[in-house]
Design a protein around this motif. Structure first.
Motif, PDB file in Angstrom:
ATOM      1  N   LEU A 589       0.475  -7.199  -0.670  1.00  0.00           N
ATOM      2  CA  LEU A 589      -0.098  -6.085  -1.442  1.00  0.00           C
ATOM      3  C   LEU A 589       0.955  -5.375  -2.287  1.00  0.00           C
ATOM      4  O   LEU A 589       0.622  -4.576  -3.152  1.00  0.00           O
ATOM      5  N   GLY A 590       2.210  -5.621  -1.967  1.00  0.00           N
ATOM      6  CA  GLY A 590       3.286  -4.994  -2.741  1.00  0.00           C
ATOM      7  C   GLY A 590       3.231  -3.487  -2.672  1.00  0.00           C
ATOM      8  O   GLY A 590       3.101  -2.909  -1.601  1.00  0.00           O
ATOM      9  N   CYS A 595      -0.291  -0.852   1.491  1.00  0.00           N
ATOM     10  CA  CYS A 595       0.997  -1.275   2.056  1.00  0.00           C
ATOM     11  C   CYS A 595       2.143  -0.418   1.525  1.00  0.00           C
ATOM     12  O   CYS A 595       2.908   0.138   2.275  1.00  0.00           O
ATOM     13  N   LEU A 598       5.995  -1.688   2.733  1.00  0.00           N
ATOM     14  CA  LEU A 598       6.507  -1.348   4.056  1.00  0.00           C
ATOM     15  C   LEU A 598       7.790  -2.126   4.363  1.00  0.00           C
ATOM     16  O   LEU A 598       8.757  -1.582   4.870  1.00  0.00           O
ATOM     17  N   CYS A 599       7.775  -3.414   4.050  1.00  0.00           N
ATOM     18  CA  CYS A 599       8.908  -4.258   4.463  1.00  0.00           C
ATOM     19  C   CYS A 599      10.185  -3.925   3.704  1.00  0.00           C
ATOM     20  O   CYS A 599      11.254  -3.854   4.292  1.00  0.00           O
ATOM     21  N   ALA A 617       6.977  -8.816  -2.381  1.00  0.00           N
ATOM     22  CA  ALA A 617       8.168  -8.958  -1.546  1.00  0.00           C
ATOM     23  C   ALA A 617       8.577 -10.430  -1.510  1.00  0.00           C
ATOM     24  O   ALA A 617       7.737 -11.311  -1.629  1.00  0.00           O
ATOM     25  N   PRO A 635       1.270  -5.472   7.246  1.00  0.00           N
ATOM     26  CA  PRO A 635      -0.134  -5.153   7.520  1.00  0.00           C
ATOM     27  C   PRO A 635      -1.073  -6.237   7.015  1.00  0.00           C
ATOM     28  O   PRO A 635      -2.222  -6.306   7.440  1.00  0.00           O
ATOM     29  N   ALA A 638       1.094 -11.093   5.409  1.00  0.00           N
ATOM     30  CA  ALA A 638       1.560 -11.858   4.246  1.00  0.00           C
ATOM     31  C   ALA A 638       2.907 -12.509   4.518  1.00  0.00           C
ATOM     32  O   ALA A 638       3.295 -13.442   3.839  1.00  0.00           O
ATOM     33  N   ILE A 639       3.620 -11.982   5.515  1.00  0.00           N
ATOM     34  CA  ILE A 639       4.905 -12.609   5.854  1.00  0.00           C
ATOM     35  C   ILE A 639       4.607 -13.644   6.933  1.00  0.00           C
ATOM     36  O   ILE A 639       4.085 -13.320   7.996  1.00  0.00           O
TER      37      ILE A 639
HETATM   38  S1  SF4 Z   1       5.065  -8.650   2.440  1.00  0.00           S
HETATM   39 FE1  SF4 Z   1       3.643  -7.402   3.642  1.00  0.00          FE
HETATM   40  S2  SF4 Z   1       4.817  -5.575   4.164  1.00  0.00           S
HETATM   41 FE2  SF4 Z   1       5.881  -6.572   2.470  1.00  0.00          FE
HETATM   42  S3  SF4 Z   1       5.080  -5.605   0.622  1.00  0.00           S
HETATM   43 FE3  SF4 Z   1       3.863  -7.454   0.970  1.00  0.00          FE
HETATM   44  S4  SF4 Z   1       2.113  -6.732   2.159  1.00  0.00           S
HETATM   45 FE4  SF4 Z   1       3.666  -5.148   2.286  1.00  0.00          FE
END
Ligand code: SF4
Ligand SMILES: Cc1cc2nc3c(=O)[nH]c(=O)nc-3n(C[C@H](O)[C@H](O)[C@H](O)COP(=O)(O)OP(=O)(O)OC[C@H]3O[C@@H](n4cnc5c(N)ncnc54)[C@H](O)[C@@H]3O)c2cc1C
Ligand code: SF4
Ligand code: SF4
Ligand code: SF4
Lengths: 646, 391
Positions: A589-590, A595, A598-599, A617, A635, A638-639
């Motif tokens: 979601l960037g 989101c 968050l990461c 990300a 959340p 996506a990782i």
């Molecule tokens: S990888 Fe996940 S935590 Fe990181 S920006 Fe994308 S949705 Fe958010």
């Protein structure tokens, strides 16, 4: 054959700390102990390396006080020994040291303190030189690599001559720089240990090793120190460089000598400024000082951190007042030199310009703007935990548990890599507002926990590393248990003394000399004192968080959580990824609501980067250690982590 | 270290999360509905508290937009969901008003009152109106949470009222964007309002498919704070694990706590002390933003007979359709309510509105500042002026 055992007369490139180790070997050291601490660790490490070849006993002790005690025992049996530590380690050892200088020693005993002006790898700018004056022991300070070896060797001889401990002080720029050293002979004979104790109480070479009768022994100790003064008068380690009648005399020691030399050269002041370089800085040899103080009216004392040398020179000068005209002293007291931080040739040069009213050759006109431009190209980097660091996961859990609990709990910090959580607050998710000496996190926590009767209703947590646990935490923990302190004590067990380079500690089944030794179990100690103990893997976010929130809610007792996960850089992990980790761009979601990065914005593992064009990300595969923790925080799932193929 | 936000410009406008914190959480207005939870990693529920785990600086976020305690044009939301001619000031839109109960006595025995809610969910599933339902369930820590049910047969396992808050909307948030699901949610009034905002409030990022197909509202006087309620249970030596149900029998001014072994009566005054602060500022007692709303029956009959019945308000076309299907299927029995019952209900509902507005004004210290409400809303205006006159 290792470099450390090079034959006599060979010229070898040594790290300052290796030069110290070589000096000890040439002196025939038998027992070497220490507690890891930058910039001191390589002395013990390099000796451990040659321990079996040279029949040494080398030990990483539980803390500096014990290190000095172990070394002193060897001295009491006639062996030569040394204890090595960083500056604040001397504070830890100081209680024993006070009594040791009073009882005296037998075989040469050298206390090596490697100090860190400017606190490059410390949370203090401690000075151990004052201990030399306070506890009345000789202090030696090498100012180049050859001297580092030679002075160390001589320190053992001096110690035996006066029957007392001698302190050798190095600094980061000496310990961690390299230079050529011409080696001397390594002894072939070794001594046999035997502890004699039947002699008279006043005979420290045969009698009991105790500090009483205090006054009589103190006087004896002081007489010996007087003898040291006489030896120092003739010491080749004190040298003068410069004109017979300079306009300004610089008095200096240690690495500052190199800065002083360079400053003179930079300004072309060889004719006007002389340098008295001292290798024996306590007690000061009065005649030598008198001779040089007579040379000129203007004196500049160049030293780092505290005005130790300056004070001692001024005291001597005051005593000489009727024989030498009072000089003008420049140094820290008149603020010619900064009273804190490291020195460098530029700072010394600026002081010279100020005193002698000379102008420095000006820099090219655009130097400043060019250098600023260049500096702007350096990417801003915050200090943070490494990729895959278990501490990041631990603090993530701690933060979340504190937030969920909702009573504004906080963590009392301690010394180790995890101190970063206090030094760079975002890295510890703003959970760790105190940081002092080793073990003091638990002591502070034990104190905070007793303030409930005065209205403190915040949960108290504290952390310590595995090595720190053994070093100084155990008494504080027992204090907490015995006094019913309600604290959540978290051991960040990363299986080694990671910050200083993975020296073993009592929790591991291997010694400094790579021998198998029994490991001392932290959990067993904590259970034995009656604490409630749990164990978790910090990478298991769910389980760890649950234990922590239940601990915070479980009031009125001491709770211990051992978070066990090896350091990302540890020898057994290095280079090996558990997971291949990637971001699925379609799911990420960037920075959208839902989101908001968050990461990369909050969790902030350095391997997670933000692609400004795609607004997604990205995992930097080169940096990623493959711990997979970020996959459990995203959340969007996506990782994605997949078992790494080896 | 000194660098916040890593070179990205800081938003000047206060972030939605900050506003939520200042306007709702710090004002004790949070109902624990769960609407801001599970939308993103930042808001979570812990026990019955809504906790902001990490800071978020976005503006125009969903958390603030969906929260039932942030200002919005509530008149407009009402208009877009209901026939405006059905709207009453006391209890919202009314298309029909009945007494009802599940036809199946076994279901009635397992449910709070007449089992109307559970029966209606079953019919909605049978008829394909929905394929998933969100009801309330207890988790391992004995706290309520939303639970997704996909089998009709499981619905009755989650019947009965829990008077502590259940952040049910958080469970619904997990389903946002799901194109296959058609979801029915059982909701307290604040939750029904949050769900209504999710359907109607336009926000920048709100382009996800909303799978919400049905909201069955519960009448609600208040919910209890989990912490205080557990303390109350401790006082009466009831373990939270042993608690099988609770109810407020009409006219007795007590709360009954049921376990398999016993029934314990707690005087209302003691219960009042456990009510969530947020409920004191709530003007809705009949879930005005639901498709249908269900509560305990209050009619002249005896207590035990009443316990087996519900009163039900039909509000929307969807609600009407479901009720008709349920009756036609024979899953639900309905009967006309005595005329006085509707009036009693309206009076009680008006009472809650007046009291809540009084509490709001007391809190803000100004009739011009009604926190999340607005004096321009005709319903608010009416009860506010009544309150003013009384003064
Ligand atoms: S990888 Fe996940 S935590 Fe990181 S920006 Fe994308 S949705 Fe958010
Ligand atoms: C907190 C609360 C306060 C209430 N206050 C009143 C009141 O003042 N006056 C009145 O007439 N009625 C009130 N009710 C409604 C009443 O208790 C019954 O729920 C209603 O009459 C429906 O009965 P039923 O037999 O059809 O329900 P059932 O068939 O037993 O079904 C009840 C449904 O509600 C769900 N549920 C239970 N607890 C919650 C919760 N906390 N949040 C969301 N969903 C939940 C269950 O999972 C189940 O699906 C209240 C209900 C709640 C939860
Ligand atoms: S797996 Fe994730 S958290 Fe672990 S090192 Fe790689 S990017 Fe960092
Ligand atoms: S809902 Fe959106 S704005 Fe609100 S906290 Fe989450 S990401 Fe931020
Ligand atoms: S009322 Fe609901 S949406 Fe608003 S803050 Fe509380 S839980 Fe979140």
């Amino acid at each position: 054959m290792t470099k450390l055992l090079s034959p006599a007369r060979s010229k070898v490139l040594f790290l300052g700390n290796e030069a110290i180790a070589r000096g000890a070997l040439e002196a025939g050291v038998a027992v070497a102990t220490g507690y890891p601490g930058t910039p001191s660790s390589e002395v013990i490490e390099s000796l451990a390396h040659v321990a079996s070849e040279r029949n040494l006993y080398v030990e990483w002790s539980v803390n500096e006080k014990v290190a000095l005690e172990v070394a002193a025992a060897a001295s009491f049996t006639g062996l030569r020994s040394m204890a090595v530590m960083k500056q604040n380690g001397v504070n830890v050892a100081s209680d024993f040291l006070l009594h040791l200088t009073a009882s005296g020693t037998r075989g040469g005993l050298v206390l090596v303190s490697c100090e860190d002006p400017g606190a490059l790898s410390s949370v203090n700018e401690g000075e151990s030189r004052y201990f030399a004056r306070m506890l009345e022991m000789p202090l030696l300070e090498p100012s180049d690599f050859q001297e580092a070896k030679d002075l160390t060797k001589w320190a053992f001889e001096l110690s035996e001559q006066i029957g007392n401990v001698v302190m050798l002080r190095s600094v980061t720029r000496m310990s961690h720089a390299s230079g050529n050293v011409i080696c001397g002979k390594l002894p072939v004979k070794s001594r046999k240990a035997h502890f004699e104790y039947d002699g008279s109480v006043m005979d420290s070479s045969r009698g009991p090793m105790i500090s009483t009768p205090v006054v009589a022994k103190h006087l004896l100790h002081q007489q010996k120190l007087k003898a040291v003064e006489a030896l120092f008068e003739k010491s080749p380690f004190n040298r003068y460089f410069g004109a017979a009648k300079p306009e300004l005399l610089m008095i200096t020691s240690s690495a500052c000598f190199l800065y002083a030399e360079e400053a003179i050269e930079m300004l072309g002041l060889q004719k006007r400024v002389g340098i008295l370089k001292l290798g024996t800085t306590w007690p000061l040899p009065p005649k030598l000082l008198e001779k040089h103080l007579r040379k000129t009216k203007k004196i500049l004392i160049v030293e780092e951190v505290m005005p130790f040398l300056e004070e001692n020179v001024k005291i001597l000068a005051a005593g000489l007042a009727n024989r030498i005209a009072i000089n003008t002293f420049h140094g820290k007291y008149d603020e010619t030199l900064p009273s804190a931080g490291e020195l460098n040739p530029d700072i010394v040069a600026a002081a010279l310009c100020h005193i002698l009213k000379v102008k420095r050759k000006t820099l090219p006109a655009n130097y400043l703007s060019d250098s600023q431009k260049a500096a702007a190209l350096i990417p801003a980097r915050e200090q943070t935990f490494c990729a895959g660091c278990p501490h990041r996961a631990s603090f993530w859990n701690i933060h979340n548990a504190i937030a969920l609990d909702g009573r504004k709990g906080f963590v009392c910090g301690d010394i180790g890599c995890y101190s970063m959580a206090a030094l760079s607050p975002a890295t510890g998710y703003h959970t760790m507002p105190t940081l002092h000496s080793m073990g003091s996190g638990t002591g502070l926590a034990s104190g905070f926990a007793k303030l409930a009767q005065f209205g403190l209703d915040q949960p108290i947590l504290t952390v310590c590393g595995d090595s720190t646990f053994y070093h100084a935490v155990i008494p504080a923990l027992i204090n907490a248990q015995h006094n019913r302190a309600d604290i959540t004590f978290i051991v960040l067990d990363n299986a080694g003394t990671a910050m200083t380079g993975f020296q073993p500690h009592p929790g591991l089944a291997i010694s400094a000399m790579k021998e198998a030794v029994p490991a001392v179990d932290i959990a067993a100690i904590c259970s034995a004192i009656g604490a409630k103990v749990a164990l978790s893997d910090p990478f298991d976010l769910e389980t760890t968080r649950k234990i922590l929130t239940s601990f915070l809610a479980d009031k009125g007792l001491l709770k211990v959580l051992i978070l066990r996960q090896a350091c990302a850089l540890s020898p057994e992990k290095k280079g090996k990824k558990i997971f291949d980790v990637k971001v699925n761009e379609l799911l990420c979601l960037g920075d959208a609501c839902g989101c908001n990065r968050l990461c990369t914005r909050v969790f902030r593992c350095p391997a997670l980067t933000w692609d400004r064009t795609t607004k997604k990300a990205v995992v930097d595969e080169v940096i990623c250690a493959g711990c997979g923790v970020c996959a459990s925080i995203c959340p969007q799932k996506a990782i994605v982590k997949t078992e790494a193929s080896l | 270290m000194g660098i916040s936000n890593f070179g990205y410009p800081m938003n000047k406008k206060p972030g939605s999360q900050t506003k939520l914190k200042k306007d709702v959480l710090e004002q004790s207005l949070c109902t624990g509905c769960g609407a801001c939870v599970g939308l993103c990693p930042y808001q979570v529920v812990y026990h019955d508290r809504t906790v902001q785990l990490h800071d978020c600086d976005l503006t125009d976020g969903k958390c603030y937009a969906f929260c039932p305690r942030t200002p919005a044009n509530y008149g407009q939301i009402r208009e877009s969901l209901f026939d405006i001619s059905d709207v009453t000031p006391e209890i919202g839109a009314v298309k029909g008003y009945y007494l009802s109960r599940a036809a199946d006595p076994a279901l009635r025995a397992k449910s709070q009152h007449g089992g109307t809610v559970t029966a209606l969910l079953g019919v909605a599933m049978d008829e394909g109106l929905i394929n998933s339902a969100i009801v309330s369930s207890r988790n391992e820590e004995l706290k309520e949470e939303g639970r997704l049910i996909e089998e009709k047969s499981q619905l009755s396992d989650y019947a009965k009222s829990k008077f502590t808050v259940s952040p049910t909307v958080a469970a619904f948030n997990q389903l946002m964007g799901d194109v296959v699901r058609k979801v029915g949610v059982v909701a307290t009034p604040c939750q029904a309002l949050a769900l209504a905002k999710m359907k109607t409030v336009r926000i920048k990022d709100g382009d996800k498919i909303n799978p919400l197909n049905l909201v069955i509202g519960l009448f609600c006087g208040w919910t209890l704070s989990v912490e205080s309620f557990h303390r109350l249970l401790q006082l009466y030596q009831i373990s939270p694990a042993a608690l099988t149900g609770m109810d407020i029998p009409p006219g007795k001014n007590i709360l009954e706590l049921y376990t398999n072994e016993s029934v314990t009566s707690v005087p209302m005054a003691e219960v009042d002390a456990c009510v969530r602060t947020a409920c004191r500022y709530c003007i809705d007692s009949t879930a005005e933003f639901a498709d249908l709303s269900v509560g305990a029956a209050r009619f002249g009959g005896d207590c035990d007979e009443m316990r087996g019945w519900n009163q039900i308000i039909v509000r929307s076309y969807r609600g009407k359709q479901l009720l008709e299907l349920a009756v036609a299927q024979g899953a639900l029995e309905i009967r006309e309510a005595p005329a006085s019952a509707l009036q009693d209900l309206k009076n009680a509902a008006a009472g809650k509105k007046r009291k809540a507005l009084k509490n709001i004004v007391e809190k803000s210290r100004s009739v011009k500042n009604l926190l999340y409400l607005s004096g321009d809303d005709p319903v608010v205006k009416k009860y506010l002026s009544m309150e003013k006159k009384k003064r």
